[in-house]
Design an enzyme around this catalytic site. Structure first.
Site, mmCIF file in Angstrom:
data_model
loop_
_atom_site.group_PDB
_atom_site.id
_atom_site.type_symbol
_atom_site.label_atom_id
_atom_site.label_comp_id
_atom_site.label_asym_id
_atom_site.label_seq_id
_atom_site.Cartn_x
_atom_site.Cartn_y
_atom_site.Cartn_z
ATOM 1 N N GLY A 214 -52.031 115.900 24.362
ATOM 2 C CA GLY A 214 -51.166 117.065 24.502
ATOM 3 C C GLY A 214 -51.006 117.868 23.224
ATOM 4 O O GLY A 214 -50.163 118.751 23.131
ATOM 5 N N ASN B 294 -54.375 113.505 35.158
ATOM 6 C CA ASN B 294 -53.074 112.849 35.016
ATOM 7 C C ASN B 294 -52.049 113.976 34.962
ATOM 8 O O ASN B 294 -51.897 114.626 33.942
ATOM 9 C CB ASN B 294 -53.044 112.009 33.725
ATOM 10 C CG ASN B 294 -51.662 111.480 33.424
ATOM 11 O OD1 ASN B 294 -50.792 111.440 34.295
ATOM 12 N ND2 ASN B 294 -51.436 111.064 32.180
ATOM 13 N N LYS C 100 -48.895 113.905 35.049
ATOM 14 C CA LYS C 100 -47.624 113.596 34.352
ATOM 15 C C LYS C 100 -46.441 114.069 35.205
ATOM 16 O O LYS C 100 -46.538 114.049 36.425
ATOM 17 C CB LYS C 100 -47.636 114.209 32.954
ATOM 18 C CG LYS C 100 -48.907 113.858 32.185
ATOM 19 C CD LYS C 100 -48.833 114.153 30.739
ATOM 20 C CE LYS C 100 -50.144 113.732 30.095
ATOM 21 N NZ LYS C 100 -50.131 113.828 28.643
ATOM 22 N N SER D 243 -56.509 115.783 25.084
ATOM 23 C CA SER D 243 -56.915 117.177 24.906
ATOM 24 C C SER D 243 -58.367 117.438 25.309
ATOM 25 O O SER D 243 -59.028 118.297 24.736
ATOM 26 C CB SER D 243 -56.657 117.648 23.469
ATOM 27 O OG SER D 243 -55.268 117.568 23.172
ATOM 28 N N GLU E 22 -57.306 106.596 24.733
ATOM 29 C CA GLU E 22 -56.515 107.803 24.501
ATOM 30 C C GLU E 22 -55.801 107.728 23.159
ATOM 31 O O GLU E 22 -54.712 107.146 23.065
ATOM 32 C CB GLU E 22 -55.462 107.957 25.610
ATOM 33 C CG GLU E 22 -56.048 108.161 26.985
ATOM 34 C CD GLU E 22 -55.138 109.038 27.830
ATOM 35 O OE1 GLU E 22 -55.642 110.003 28.374
ATOM 36 O OE2 GLU E 22 -53.932 108.765 27.909
ATOM 37 N N HIS F 219 -49.941 104.157 29.971
ATOM 38 C CA HIS F 219 -50.102 105.420 29.249
ATOM 39 C C HIS F 219 -49.207 105.414 28.018
ATOM 40 O O HIS F 219 -48.110 104.857 28.041
ATOM 41 C CB HIS F 219 -49.748 106.585 30.177
ATOM 42 C CG HIS F 219 -50.125 107.909 29.596
ATOM 43 N ND1 HIS F 219 -49.351 108.536 28.663
ATOM 44 C CD2 HIS F 219 -51.222 108.678 29.771
ATOM 45 C CE1 HIS F 219 -49.952 109.669 28.303
ATOM 46 N NE2 HIS F 219 -51.090 109.768 28.959
#
Ligand code: PGA
Length: 256
Positions: A176, A13, A15, A216, A170, A98
């Site tokens: 992140g 992903n 982003k 992560s 997630e 997301h």
């Protein structure tokens, strides 16, 4: 059917990273790095990178996804992109719901459901993201919350359509942040997702569903996370922007 018979999917992903020029360079490095993969490899990229991604991935084992899709077919929705626009380009997957979209762009469980239906009806495979915040985990409501997110997201999805659905667990606190969920925490919630899908669609459908972990995941922790019985793959943010790191995660998934 158990883990070995399910499709393991490692999806990047990206982003809001990579210009089309940068995307081209990254894909040039990715193609040889993942060509021997024994799992499905997907890169979900910004809308502006889709053309270059589809062109460069054609004839390779890398599948291309978008990072969002609008729920209407067409019309006066300035700035939005429809499922038909994506499939016409050759896009196969799309990330839906997301947590960054939920947090910054007013995405709700209801709009996630509408987007999932639009994606499926338009021939895309949605990667539907669910997960709790740190406060919700500390309040002990993770499982209830994730069950609810899954149920609402799948409202109206047929058993046949479910075959094209991927669910990504997630935890928001792990995205992140460098704070990965432990493999046991990931397993626990991925199993709970499979359980609720089993309640809705039956045991066989649940056993066939690909459930990813994201947050992560990196070259160092991927093997342990992906070794868990209900973790069938990963949705990878930061580590998907480096070909060598992403390839190590793909290798870990290929081992099962
Ligand atoms: P991260 O992002 O791997 O950078 O934590 C995961 C995601 O947001 O899908």
């Amino acid at each position: 059917m158990d883990k070995q018979n399910r499709k393991a999917i490692i999806a990047g992903n990206w982003k809001m990273n990579m210009t089309p020029t940068e995307a081209g360079h990254l894909i040039d490095a990715l193609v040889p790095a993942v060509q021997g993969a024994n799992c499905e490899v997907v890169i979900c990229v910004p809308f502006t990178d889709l053309c270059v991604a589809v062109a460069k991935c054609s004839g390779t084992n890398i599948h291309v996804g978008a990072e969002n899709v609008h729920f209407e077919k067409s019309g006066a929705f300035t700035g939005e992109i429809s499922a038909d626009m994506l499939t016409d380009l050759g896009v196969e997957y799309v990330v839906i719901g997301h947590s960054e979209r939920r947090q910054y762009f007013a995405e709700t469980d209801e709009t996630v459901n509408k987007r999932a239906l639009a994606a499926l009806n338009g021939g895309l495979k949605p990667i539907i993201c669910v997960g709790e915040s740190l406060a919700q985990r500390e309040q002990g409501v993770t499982e209830e919350l994730v069950r609810m997110q899954v149920k609402i997201a799948l409202n109206g999805v047929t058993a046949e359509q479910l075959k094209n659905v991927v669910i990504a667990y997630e935890p928001i606190w792990a995205i992140g942040t460098g704070k990965t969920a432990t493999a046991d925490q990931a397993q626990e919630v991925c199993a709970a997702i499979r359980k609720v899908v089993g309640e809705l669609y039956g045991e066989d459908a649940a056993k066939a569903l690909t459930v990813q972990y994201g947050g992560s995941m990196n070259a160092k922790n991927a093997e342990e996370l992906l070794g868990k019985p209900d973790v069938d793959g990963g949705l990878i943010g930061g580590a998907s922007l480096k070909a060598d790191q992403f390839a190590i995660i793909v290798d870990a998934a290929s081992k099962g």
